[in-house]
Write an enzyme that holds these catalytic residues in place. Structure first.
Site, PDB file in Angstrom:
ATOM      1  N   GLU A 228       1.847 -53.354 -43.122  1.00 21.16           N
ATOM      2  CA  GLU A 228       1.620 -53.954 -44.477  1.00 21.16           C
ATOM      3  C   GLU A 228       2.513 -52.987 -45.627  1.00 21.16           C
ATOM      4  O   GLU A 228       2.354 -52.576 -46.529  1.00 21.16           O
ATOM      5  CB  GLU A 228       0.376 -54.109 -45.178  1.00 21.16           C
ATOM      6  CG  GLU A 228      -0.645 -54.632 -44.251  1.00 21.16           C
ATOM      7  CD  GLU A 228      -0.684 -56.480 -43.918  1.00 21.16           C
ATOM      8  OE1 GLU A 228       0.055 -56.592 -44.678  1.00 21.16           O
ATOM      9  OE2 GLU A 228      -1.225 -56.889 -42.736  1.00 21.16           O
ATOM     10  N   CYS A 262       1.188 -55.878 -54.185  1.00 19.90           N
ATOM     11  CA  CYS A 262       2.811 -56.260 -53.339  1.00 19.90           C
ATOM     12  C   CYS A 262       3.240 -57.699 -53.229  1.00 19.90           C
ATOM     13  O   CYS A 262       4.171 -58.157 -53.269  1.00 19.90           O
ATOM     14  CB  CYS A 262       2.061 -55.785 -51.595  1.00 19.90           C
ATOM     15  SG  CYS A 262       0.186 -57.139 -51.282  1.00 19.90           S
TER      16      CYS A 262
END
Ligand code: NAD
Length: 483
Positions: A228, A262
C-alpha cells in the site's frame, strides 16, 4: 536491534529477555499449526475484542498522537483512525460468515457427477508494516483483516510515532497473547530485518522506495506482498464546475491530517479560465474550515522537523523557478503556531520541472495546474506514475468518461475527495508505483487467505474413457471434446 513485543502472557514471562523476531514468528507458526484455523465464532470474538479495545483506548491514542505530531487534531484521530477502524471491523464481522463459506464451482459435463469447490484457508502468520501518518488505523485495519481471515500477525509500526507505538504494544498485549498478535518496534534496521522474515504474507503500508526494498527482501523467501504505497493523487476539475463545491471538498480532503494521508489530493488540474475563481474559493473554504488558521486545534501539524524542512524545500524550489507561492486561509493576528506547522499553501504556475510536481507532497501544499482541454489533463496524469487515487469534479458527461477510461489509478472518488477510502465494500489499493494488491472488501479477506481449489471424485464417474487401456470409447470421447 531494538525489538519489544507486546506480551504479558506465559510466552513473555517464559522469555525474560525480549525474544528475537524470528523466535516470535516461530512461536506464532507453531501455535497456528497446533490449533488449526480458528472458527467463525472465534474470529468474530477476536474482532469484537479489538473493537472494544480501540473504543476504550481512543482518548489515549488522541493524546499520544497529539504528542507524536506535536499537534494532531483530536477529531482527525477520532474520524480517520477510530471511526474508520470500528466501521471496518463491523463490516468484517457482518460479512465473514459468507466469505468463509466454501464456494461451489462448476465441473465439465464429462467429469460429472464429481464436484468442485474453493475453500478459503488462513495463510498462517502475516507481517504488517505501518507508516506514521495513520499509525493506529494502518496497523489495526490490516490486523483486523488478518484476524478475519484466520491468521496470526506481527506488526512493525513506524519509529516516528513512538508514543503511539508503545500504546499499541500495551493495548494489543492486553487482549491477545503474543503467539497470536505481537508488536515489534524499531527503526529502518528493524524494518529491514522484519521484511526478510519468512512470513506467509506481508502487508506493507508506506513509501514507494521502502516498498521496493520490502518486496526485494520478501522475494528471497517467496513471501507474497500487499504493498500500500503513495504517490501523486490528482484532482481534475471540469471546466465550468462550481468552484465553491470543489474548493469546499478540497479544503477537507487536502487538509485532513495536515495533508498527510496516502489519499490526500496532491495537486489540482483546473481549466485555465477557472483558476482565479478556484483559488479564491479555496481560500474562502479554508477560512471556513479553520477560522483560526494554522493555530486551530483542528489543524494537524507536519509530523517532524525533517518533513517540515522537506516541504519548505519544495516551496523554495518552486519559488526560485518562478512559481507563485501563496498562503491561503485565515491568518489571525498574534495566533501562536505550534512547531513545524505549515499554513495551507497554494502554488500557482508550477511546471513539471519543479520538485513540487514530481515528488509526493504529503503536506498542506496544493499546486494548481492549469489545463486547456481535458486531453491535456489526461496527458499530464499519464506522464507520471500511476496514482493511488484520482478525484474528478464534474458532470456525468464525455469529459468525465474520458478521464475515468483513459487514466489508471488505484481508486477514484467523484465529486468529493478521500471518501472512497471509507467505503469498506470497495477494494482499497494502488496500481503500478502506488501499490500491489488491495485490502478492505472481500478483496482483503481473499488476499490474506489461500483459495484452495478442491475436486472431489464420485464413486461412479465417466472418466474411465480418459485412462488406459484406451479404446474406441476414448477415441469417441476425445473426438467429441476436441471437435
Ligand atoms: P516509510 O516507507 O518511510 O515507512 C513505512 C514503514 O517502513 C515504517 O514502519 C518504517 O520503519 C519502515 N521502514 C523504513 N525504512 C525501511 C527499510 N529500509 N526497510 C524496511 N522497512 C523500513 O513510510 P512513511 O514515511 O512512514 O509513510 C509515508 C508514506 O506512506 C507516503 O508515501 C504515503 O503515501 C504512504 N502511505 C500509503 C498508504 C496506503 O494505504 N496506500 C497509507 C498511508 C501512507
Amino acid at each position: 536491534m531494538n525489538a519489544h513485543v507486546s506480551s504479558t502472557d506465559a510466552f513473555q514471562s517464559a522469555n525474560r529477555v525480549s525474544p528475537s523476531m524470528d523466535a516470535i514468528l516461530a512461536r506464532q507458526r507453531a501455535a497456528f499449526l497446533r490449533d488449526g484455523p480458528p472458527s467463525l465464532a472465534a474470529r468474530k470474538a477476536d474482532l469484537a475484542k479489538l473493537k472494544k479495545a480501540i473504543r476504550n483506548y481512543l482518548p489515549e491514542f488522541q493524546k499520544t498522537l497529539h504528542d507524536d505530531f506535536k499537534g494532531r487534531s483530536a477529531n482527525d484521530t477520532a474520524i480517520l483512525e477510530g471511526m474508520a477502524i470500528v466501521q471496518g471491523i463491523n463490516y468484517l464481522r457482518r460479512n465473514l460468515r459468507g466469505w468463509m463459506r466454501p464456494q461451489k464451482r462448476r465441473v465439465e459435463m464429462h467429469f460429472a457427477p464429481a464436484s468442485a469447490r474453493v475453500t478459503y484457508q488462513p495463510l498462517g502468520v502475516v507481517g504488517i508494516m505501518s507508516p506514521w501518518n495513520l499509525p493506529v488505523g494502518l496497523s489495526l485495519m490490516p490486523l483486523a483483516t488478518a484476524i478475519a481471515a484466520g491468521n496470526r500477525a506481527m506488526i512493525k509500526p513506524s519509529e516516528l510515532t513512538p508514543a503511539t507505538s508503545n500504546l499499541l504494544v500495551r493495548m494489543l498485549a492486553e487482549i491477545f497473547p503474543a503467539e497470536q498478535v505481537a508488536v515489534v518496534t524499531g527503526g529502518p534496521e528493524v524494518g529491514a530485518a522484519f521484511s526478510s522474515l519468512p512470513f506467509d504474507h506481508i502487508v506493507f503500508t508506506g513509501s514507494t522506495p521502502v516498498g521496493k526494498a520490502v518486496m526485494k527482501a520478501a522475494s528471497a523467501n517467496l513471501v507474497p506482498v500487499t504493498l500500500e504505497l503513495g504517490g501523486k493523487s490528482p484532482v481534475v476539475i471540469e471546466g465550468g464546475f462550481a468552484p465553491d463545491r470543489a474548493a469546499a471538498s478540497l479544503a477537507f480532503g487536502k487538509l485532513a491530517n495536515g495533508g498527510q494521508l496516502c489519499v490526500s489530493p496532491d495537486y489540482v488540474l483546473v481549466q485555465e479560465n477557472d483558476v482565479e475563481a478556484f483559488v479564491a474559493a479555496y481560500d474562502k473554504a479554508v477560512k471556513a474550515r479553520y477560522p483560526e488558521g494554522p493555530a486551530s486545534e483542528d489543524y494537524t501539524s507536519v509530523i517532524n522537523e525533517r518533513h517540515f524542512a522537506r516541504l519548505n524545500a519544495l516551496l523554495d524550489d518552486a519559488r526560485s523557478n518562478g512559481a507563485r507561492v501563496i498562503e491561503v486561509g485565515a491568518k489571525p493576528e498574534g495566533a501562536r503556531r505550534r512547531p513545524h506547522t505549515l499554513a495551507p499553501t497554494v502554488v500557482l504556475g508550477a511546471t513539471v520541472e519543479m520538485d513540487v510536481l514530481n515528488e509526493e507532497i504529503f503536506g498542506p501544499v496544493l499546486p494548481v495546474v492549469a489545463y486547456r482541454k481535458i486531453e491535456d489533463a489526461i496527458a499530464h496524469i499519464n506522464a507520471g506514475p500511476r496514482p493511488l487515487a484520482l478525484y474528478y469534479f464534474g458532470a456525468n458527461g464525455a469529459d468525465r468518461a474520458k478521464v475515468l477510461e483513459r487514466t489508471t489509478s488505484g481508486n477514484v472518488t467523484i465529486n468529493d475527495t478521500i471518501l472512497h477510502f471509507a467505503q469498506d465494500d470497495l477494494p482499497f489499493g494502488g496500481v503500478g508505483a502506488s501499490g500491489i494488491g488491495a485490502y478492505h472488501g472481500i478483496e482483503g479477506f481473499r488476499s490474506l487467505s489461500h483459495a484452495k481449489g478442491i475436486f472431489e471424485q464420485s464413486r461412479w464417474n465417466m472418466t474411465g474413457a480418459l485412462r488406459p487401456p484406451f479404446g474406441t470409447l476414448t477415441r469417441l470421447v476425445t473426438w467429441y471434446l476436441t471437435r
